[in-house]
Enzyme design. Structure first.
Site, PDB file in Angstrom:
ATOM      1  N   GLY A   1       0.849  -1.195   0.000  1.00 16.42           N
ATOM      2  CA  GLY A   1       0.000   0.000   0.000  1.00 16.42           C
ATOM      3  C   GLY A   1       0.877   1.235   0.000  1.00 16.42           C
ATOM      4  O   GLY A   1       1.912   1.263  -0.685  1.00 16.42           O
TER       5      GLY A   1
ATOM      6  N   ASN B   1       1.243   1.265  12.978  1.00 19.47           N
ATOM      7  CA  ASN B   1       1.043   2.313  13.966  1.00 19.47           C
ATOM      8  C   ASN B   1       0.354   1.709  15.189  1.00 19.47           C
ATOM      9  O   ASN B   1      -0.251   0.641  15.115  1.00 19.47           O
ATOM     10  CB  ASN B   1       0.167   3.411  13.356  1.00 19.47           C
ATOM     11  CG  ASN B   1       0.335   4.732  14.076  1.00 19.47           C
ATOM     12  OD1 ASN B   1       1.231   4.899  14.911  1.00 19.47           O
ATOM     13  ND2 ASN B   1      -0.526   5.673  13.764  1.00 19.47           N
TER      14      ASN B   1
ATOM     15  N   LYS C   1       4.052   7.692  20.831  1.00 19.62           N
ATOM     16  CA  LYS C   1       3.297   7.974  19.602  1.00 19.62           C
ATOM     17  C   LYS C   1       1.830   7.612  19.804  1.00 19.62           C
ATOM     18  O   LYS C   1       0.927   8.327  19.358  1.00 19.62           O
ATOM     19  CB  LYS C   1       3.908   7.176  18.441  1.00 19.62           C
ATOM     20  CG  LYS C   1       3.216   7.326  17.101  1.00 19.62           C
ATOM     21  CD  LYS C   1       3.789   8.479  16.313  1.00 19.62           C
ATOM     22  CE  LYS C   1       3.080   8.849  15.034  1.00 19.62           C
ATOM     23  NZ  LYS C   1       2.531   7.823  14.233  1.00 19.62           N
TER      24      LYS C   1
ATOM     25  N   ASN D   1      -6.020  19.444  12.614  1.00 21.11           N
ATOM     26  CA  ASN D   1      -5.298  19.368  13.894  1.00 21.11           C
ATOM     27  C   ASN D   1      -5.248  20.731  14.596  1.00 21.11           C
ATOM     28  O   ASN D   1      -5.481  20.821  15.800  1.00 21.11           O
ATOM     29  CB  ASN D   1      -3.870  18.851  13.673  1.00 21.11           C
ATOM     30  CG  ASN D   1      -3.858  17.397  13.202  1.00 21.11           C
ATOM     31  OD1 ASN D   1      -4.900  16.751  13.143  1.00 21.11           O
ATOM     32  ND2 ASN D   1      -2.681  16.883  12.873  1.00 21.11           N
TER      33      ASN D   1
END
Ligand code: NAD
Ligand code: KPL
Length: 303
Positions: free
Chosen positions: A9, A103, A182, A200
């Site tokens: 991807g 992630n 993270k 954001n």
């Protein structure tokens, strides 16, 4: 020794193209013969960088192929990682190494449990890439990748391949601390951008809510033995919000595009870890519930 990239991807294609153009042996592992045929018809992967596109005829095979794999880069989403690994597990050579670019937290353990005795190396990346067509990837944001092994601080020899391919990276013996940090940043920022339907930077309007979440996330990190990752969390969250003010978070982009999110490996993981550590985090729990309801409302999986 060839790199195999499973999950061609956005990030997987970005890595594959950079390895290939540096003459590092690399091949894609595609899902099935149909995907392989479609790929071959295109003649390779196209990488778009600063408006310039280049086709790279990277070799490819499919999951049912039987050739052994020594070095695997797993670049599918966190919720697909275990299933993807299960499909290649019997092709992994005894000393195979697997680099995990997912992630959040949770998928790394799911994968490691399926690969006893194999070296699994989690990574955390701030690079940005997206697909603008089949077999095309746009390198959208320069960043950095931290790689480590929670069980062995010895850096692998293949870091040279990344150096040669100009993939900015750092060997990070404290990779778990990085992944937790993270995860905390993503939990403080991403869900609220979805719920408030904003970029954001617009989160400055919800200052108190974010500060309260940061307090709870810092408690979580400390309660889970990650006190260092909790240091100055709140300041870091505001620094990231400012630095990425014009951006939509990755979770916002997933929801907007009608794609499944990685919620279970972010807020879901955080809430489950809080329960295990017996830390009460009412705001985080409420946020998780609100996000799940929001996903229900959009016909997206709540896990
Ligand atoms: P993506 O959806 O673009 O790519 C994942 C690919 O894996 C898809 O092509 C999918 O078809 C493939 N895949 C899934 N299951 C498979 C299987 N069983 N066999 C073969 N292929 C399979 O995802 P992405 O954006 O590249 O993200 C991958 C991971 O990297 C995520 O955890 C994401 O959070 C993280 N990440 C992405 C970026 C980014 O900019 N894209 C940046 C940092 C971190
Ligand atoms: O990583 C991010 C994301 O959007 O997933 C940032 C920019 C840090 C926001 O949480």
């Amino acid at each position: 020794m060839s790199w195999h990239v499973l999950g061609a991807g956005s990030l997987g294609s970005l890595w594959a193209c950079r390895l290939f153009r540096a003459d590092v042996p690399v091949q894609l592992v595609l899902r099935d013969p149909q995907r392989l045929a479609a790929y071959r018809q295109k003649g390779g992967l196209t990488l778009v960088e600063q408006g310039h596109s280049q086709l790279y005829p990277i070799p490819a095979s499919h999951l049912q192929d039987s050739a052994p794999i020594e070095r695997l880069l797993l670049t599918c989403k966190a919720y697909d990682a275990a299933e993807a690994i299960a499909a290649v597990a019997d092709r992994l050579a005894p000393g195979a190494e697997v680099l995990l670019l997912q992630n959040g937290l949770g998928s790394q353990d799911e994968v490691a449990q399926l690969l006893p005795g194999r070296r699994c190396l989690p990574a955390s990346s701030t690079e940005g890439a997206f697909r603008d067509g089949d077999w095309r990837v746009v390198f959208a944001g320069q960043g950095h990748t931290w790689i480590g092994d929670p069980l062995d601080a010895t850096p692998p020899g293949w870091l040279n391949d990344l150096q040669r391919s100009q993939i900015p990276h750092t060997w990070s013996p404290d990779i778990l601390s990085r992944l937790w940090r993270k995860l905390a940043l993503n939990c403080a920022i991403n869900p609220l951008t979805v719920l408030h339907d904003c970029r954001n930077g617009e989160l400055v309007r919800y200052h108190e809510q974010i500060d309260a979440l940061c307090g709870e996330l810092a408690q979580l990190l400390s309660g889970c033995g990650q006190a260092e990752a909790a240091t100055d969390l709140q300041q870091d969250v505001w620094r990231v919000i400012e630095a990425t003010a014009a951006n939509y978070s990755s979770m916002y982009q997933d929801v907007a595009a009608g794609r499944r999110t990685e919620i279970s490996y972010l807020l879901g993981y955080a809430c489950a870890a809080a329960e295990r550590a017996e830390v009460q985090l009412p705001q985080l729990k409420a946020l998780h519930l609100r996000l799940q309801e929001h996903l229900d409302g959009h016909g997206l999986p709540r896990y």
